[in-house]
Design a protein around this motif. Sequence first.
Motif, short mmCIF file in Angstrom:
data_model
loop_
_atom_site.label_atom_id
_atom_site.label_comp_id
_atom_site.label_asym_id
_atom_site.label_seq_id
_atom_site.Cartn_x
_atom_site.Cartn_y
_atom_site.Cartn_z
N LEU A 61 0.86 -1.18 0.00
CA LEU A 61 0.00 0.00 0.00
C LEU A 61 0.89 1.23 0.00
O LEU A 61 1.93 1.25 0.67
CB LEU A 61 -0.90 0.00 1.24
CG LEU A 61 -1.79 -1.22 1.42
CD1 LEU A 61 -2.43 -1.21 2.79
CD2 LEU A 61 -2.86 -1.27 0.34
N TYR A 62 0.50 2.26 -0.73
CA TYR A 62 1.31 3.46 -0.85
C TYR A 62 0.50 4.67 -0.38
O TYR A 62 -0.68 4.79 -0.70
CB TYR A 62 1.77 3.68 -2.30
CG TYR A 62 2.61 2.54 -2.79
CD1 TYR A 62 3.97 2.50 -2.52
CD2 TYR A 62 2.06 1.48 -3.49
CE1 TYR A 62 4.76 1.44 -2.95
CE2 TYR A 62 2.84 0.42 -3.92
CZ TYR A 62 4.18 0.41 -3.65
OH TYR A 62 4.95 -0.64 -4.07
N VAL A 63 1.16 5.54 0.38
CA VAL A 63 0.52 6.75 0.88
C VAL A 63 1.32 7.95 0.37
O VAL A 63 2.53 8.03 0.61
CB VAL A 63 0.50 6.77 2.43
CG1 VAL A 63 -0.12 8.05 2.94
CG2 VAL A 63 -0.21 5.56 2.96
N ARG A 64 0.65 8.85 -0.32
CA ARG A 64 1.33 10.07 -0.77
C ARG A 64 1.58 10.96 0.44
O ARG A 64 0.68 11.26 1.20
CB ARG A 64 0.46 10.81 -1.77
CG ARG A 64 0.48 10.18 -3.12
CD ARG A 64 -0.12 11.10 -4.16
NE ARG A 64 -0.05 10.44 -5.43
CZ ARG A 64 -1.09 10.27 -6.23
NH1 ARG A 64 -2.26 10.74 -5.90
NH2 ARG A 64 -0.94 9.64 -7.37
N LEU A 65 2.81 11.35 0.60
CA LEU A 65 3.16 12.26 1.68
C LEU A 65 2.93 13.67 1.15
O LEU A 65 3.61 14.12 0.22
CB LEU A 65 4.61 12.04 2.11
CG LEU A 65 4.91 10.61 2.59
CD1 LEU A 65 6.38 10.45 2.91
CD2 LEU A 65 4.05 10.25 3.79
N ASP A 70 -2.93 19.88 0.83
CA ASP A 70 -2.76 18.92 -0.26
C ASP A 70 -1.72 19.33 -1.30
O ASP A 70 -1.82 19.00 -2.47
CB ASP A 70 -4.09 18.62 -0.96
CG ASP A 70 -4.90 17.58 -0.21
OD1 ASP A 70 -4.31 16.87 0.62
OD2 ASP A 70 -6.11 17.47 -0.46
N LYS A 71 -0.71 20.07 -0.86
CA LYS A 71 0.40 20.38 -1.76
C LYS A 71 1.18 19.09 -1.96
O LYS A 71 1.58 18.45 -0.99
CB LYS A 71 1.27 21.48 -1.17
CG LYS A 71 0.55 22.80 -1.06
CD LYS A 71 1.40 23.85 -0.41
CE LYS A 71 0.58 25.11 -0.22
NZ LYS A 71 1.19 26.01 0.74
N LEU A 105 -0.65 7.08 9.05
CA LEU A 105 0.10 8.07 8.27
C LEU A 105 -0.81 9.22 7.83
O LEU A 105 -0.41 10.38 7.88
CB LEU A 105 0.73 7.42 7.04
CG LEU A 105 2.00 6.62 7.29
CD1 LEU A 105 2.32 5.74 6.09
CD2 LEU A 105 3.16 7.53 7.59
N THR A 106 -2.03 8.89 7.43
CA THR A 106 -2.97 9.92 7.01
C THR A 106 -3.34 10.83 8.19
O THR A 106 -3.38 12.05 8.05
CB THR A 106 -4.23 9.27 6.41
OG1 THR A 106 -3.83 8.42 5.34
CG2 THR A 106 -5.18 10.32 5.87
N VAL A 112 4.39 14.16 10.21
CA VAL A 112 5.32 13.51 9.27
C VAL A 112 5.93 14.55 8.34
O VAL A 112 7.16 14.58 8.13
CB VAL A 112 4.59 12.40 8.48
CG1 VAL A 112 5.44 11.89 7.33
CG2 VAL A 112 4.18 11.26 9.40
N CYS A 113 5.11 15.42 7.79
CA CYS A 113 5.62 16.45 6.86
C CYS A 113 6.55 17.42 7.57
O CYS A 113 7.56 17.84 6.99
CB CYS A 113 4.45 17.19 6.23
SG CYS A 113 3.56 16.18 5.04
N ASP A 114 6.23 17.78 8.81
CA ASP A 114 7.10 18.67 9.57
C ASP A 114 8.48 18.06 9.74
O ASP A 114 9.50 18.70 9.48
CB ASP A 114 6.48 18.96 10.94
CG ASP A 114 7.36 19.83 11.80
OD1 ASP A 114 7.60 20.99 11.40
OD2 ASP A 114 7.82 19.33 12.85
#
Length: 169
Positions: A61-65, A70-71, A105-106, A112-114
């Motif tokens: 499974l893949y999660v877009r970071l 939503d950038k 992750l969602t 996570v982005c920070d």
Amino acid sequence: MADEQLEEEKPKGKKKLIIIIVLALLVLGGGGAAAYFFLFASSDEPAPEAQAQEPARIRALYVRLRMPGDKPSFVVSLTDTNGRQHFMQIFAEAKTRDQAMVDALTLHMPLVCDRLNFVFSAANFEEIQTNEGKLALQQKALDAVKDVISKETGKSDVEAILFTNMVMQ
């Protein structure tokens, strides 16, 4: 004399008939054995022992970071050893095999982005121009994501961070 020839031909006819019947039985028996072999004896399923030893493959499974809003990418500025400023843009995805990890992750995407922004902005511009440097950056990103997720959920089943696009200028 004609009667003698008829009597001699009758046993030869019986022998031919017996030979034909035996050959027909052999052909039918061989065909039945071949059908049994192909249909039942050599099925595509492995033996139960082989099934027990081979672990089941679970779909990846893949999660877009993504950044908040939503950038789709991370954009950071880097400085080289000469003091020149460069920019790097990365599109990244996390790979896992656990739906609960996708949900985690969602949910924790801002954290996570920070963390990934700090990892990416601390990269050395000269190093990440090589394949080894890019792989090291991927590993640092994976370690950062695993750290955040394990602190928030108690487990981290993220297998990899994949850079689906990376631009440096």
